[in-house]
Structures are given as structure tokens and as C-alpha cells.
Design an enzyme around this catalytic site. Structure first.
Site, PDB file in Angstrom:
ATOM      1  N   ASP A   1       0.987   0.197  -6.917  1.00 45.18           N
ATOM      2  CA  ASP A   1       0.369  -0.638  -5.888  1.00 45.18           C
ATOM      3  C   ASP A   1      -1.142  -0.663  -6.082  1.00 45.18           C
ATOM      4  O   ASP A   1      -1.726   0.261  -6.642  1.00 45.18           O
ATOM      5  CB  ASP A   1       0.651  -0.074  -4.492  1.00 45.18           C
ATOM      6  CG  ASP A   1       2.119  -0.128  -4.120  1.00 45.18           C
ATOM      7  OD1 ASP A   1       2.869  -0.880  -4.759  1.00 45.18           O
ATOM      8  OD2 ASP A   1       2.513   0.605  -3.185  1.00 45.18           O
ATOM      9  N   LYS A   2      -1.769  -1.698  -5.568  1.00 39.56           N
ATOM     10  CA  LYS A   2      -3.229  -1.847  -5.674  1.00 39.56           C
ATOM     11  C   LYS A   2      -3.962  -0.619  -5.148  1.00 39.56           C
ATOM     12  O   LYS A   2      -4.918  -0.139  -5.756  1.00 39.56           O
ATOM     13  CB  LYS A   2      -3.679  -3.097  -4.908  1.00 39.56           C
ATOM     14  CG  LYS A   2      -5.182  -3.337  -4.915  1.00 39.56           C
ATOM     15  CD  LYS A   2      -5.535  -4.614  -4.166  1.00 39.56           C
ATOM     16  CE  LYS A   2      -7.039  -4.852  -4.159  1.00 39.56           C
ATOM     17  NZ  LYS A   2      -7.402  -6.112  -3.448  1.00 39.56           N
TER      18      LYS A   2
END
Length: 237
Positions: A70-71
Site C-alpha cells: 500500500d502507498k
């Protein structure tokens, strides 16, 4: 982009991704800098390694990147330098033989010292969730996560987490399902819950990868907690 190389040989490399950096663009108009951009800038020969990501119908070069984070999640991510290595590593992910380990700081404390969450995941609308009675999930898939307490604090607990499967937001959704959401999670933690002093993002870091290299060797690569997360733990002591 503060990307660093944790390990590298002729066939592959393991990168340490900072928080706030996406792995690849989500669609054709997404102009955020990505890990793909970093790889192509430093290793342009990897442009055609691995089949392209399909993001909202847009084909994005994979640049040898075998999996995703995930970012807001920081930590280790595996990159193949050849298509042969990419296929070799991809089969390990599909066979769940690559072990990924994360540190997650959660609210509260689980009742036991360790455990396994076996709860299929899917979507209700656009939100990832586990199966719940009376609600029909879309794209439901098996999801299994192992966890163990690494360190306990007054209001928080540091977990060592190893997902056996690789579903989107798996660790975040599974920990929420046992009433222990990750500190700093703006999507799955209840609104208004107080974050630890100094925490400005999701406390989730991929600190270890264990896998087999193309020449048959067992390899484990580790990295330290980023300074910002280490400072949070220091303030909880």
C-alpha cells in the site's frame, strides 16, 4: 524518492520503499511518482520484465516488480531483473512459499500472545472487508494472517505479522476484525481514536522477506524500522 536497495544480485533486488510512495499508477491520468518510475529511472532495461499492471484499463509497465505494498506501508519489495526470474518468483508467491513479515502497531492488546486469522476477504461496495453474516461479498477470496506479540505498551501493542496470502489491505482488515486496528489507519481504524504521539501515518512496515533464489538458495532480507516509526516506539517506552 527515498528508495534504497536492501539486497541486489544479477537476478533480482529487494528495495526498501518509503511511506507515501505508490508502487504503480492507478490509471492513465495518475501523475503521482511511483516505485515503477524509480526502477525505470535507475534500471531502464527492466521496462519489459513481467506482464504489465492493468490499472483501470491502463497498461502500466511492471518493471520487474513482483508484488505490491500500500502507498502508506513502508518496507521491502521484490524486483526481478529478468522475465525468467520474474516467473520463478511469481510461482513462489502463488504457492504461498515466500514469507513476508511486517511490524504493525495496533490499538489495545489481543487476548492471546499469538494467533491466526482465517477469514475470507472481499468487497462490500468499494471497501475491503471480511465475510459477515447477511452480507454478500464481491470477489471473495481466501485470506490467512499469522500474528504474534512483539512488544506491549500501555495502550498499544507491536505485532509481528505474516500474511500467508496477499489480498489487498489484508493485514489492515484482518487486525480490525479482531478489534485491534492498526494505529494511524485512516480507513479501517475508528474515527477519533487517538494516535500515539508523533505518529503521522499508518504504522505498518514490511521488515523481512524470505524466499528461494533462482539458483536454489534460501535467502532472507531484513530492514530496520524507519526513523519516524522508531521514534514513535521510543516515546511509548
Amino acid at each position: 524518492m527515498k528508495v534504497s536497495i536492501a539486497y541486489e544480485d544479477a537476478n533480482l533486488m529487494v528495495l526498501n520503499k518509503p511511506t507515501g510512495l505508490i508502487v504503480h499508477q492507478k490509471n492513465e491520468t495518475d501523475n503521482q511518482l511511483s516505485l515503477v518510475d524509480w526502477v525505470l529511472a535507475h534500471y531502464p532495461a527492466l521496462a519489459d520484465v513481467g506482464e504489465p499492471f492493468i490499472a483501470s484499463g491502463f497498461k502500466c509497465p511492471r518493471a520487474g516488480i513482483v508484488h505490491r505494498l500500500d502507498k502508506e506501508t513502508s518496507g521491502l519489495i521484490l524486483v526481478a531483473k529478468t522475465n525468467e526470474t520474474f516467473s520463478f518468483l511469481k510461482k513462489q508467491f502463488q504457492g504461498h512459499t515466500i514469507k513476508k513479515s511486517y511490524y504493525a502497531l495496533i490499538y489495545g492488546r489481543p487476548k492471546e500472545g499469538h494467533g491466526t486469522i482465517d477469514a475470507p476477504m472481499g468487497r462490500i461496495g468499494l471497501k475491503r472487508t471480511i465475510r459477515q453474516d447477511g452480507e454478500k461479498l464481491k470477489d471473495q477470496k481466501e485470506a490467512v494472517t499469522d500474528w504474534a506479540i512483539s512488544k506491549s505498551f500501555t495502550d498499544y501493542t507491536l505485532l509481528d505479522v505474516s500474511p500467508r496470502t496477499g489480498r489487498t489491505h489484508q493485514i489492515r482488515v484482518h487486525l480490525k476484525s479482531i478489534n485491534c486496528p492498526i494505529a494511524g489507519d485512516s480507513v479501517y481504524a475508528p474515527k477519533g481514536w487517538q494516535k500515539p504521539t508523533g505518529l503521522t501515518r499508518l504504522f505498518l512496515h514490511a521488515y523481512k522477506l524470505s524466499f528461494t533464489t533462482p539458483d536454489g538458495k534460501s535467502l532472507t532480507v531484513e530492514c530496520d524500522l524507519p526513523d519516524d516509526l522508531q521514534k514513535v516506539l521510543s516515546m511509548l517506552q
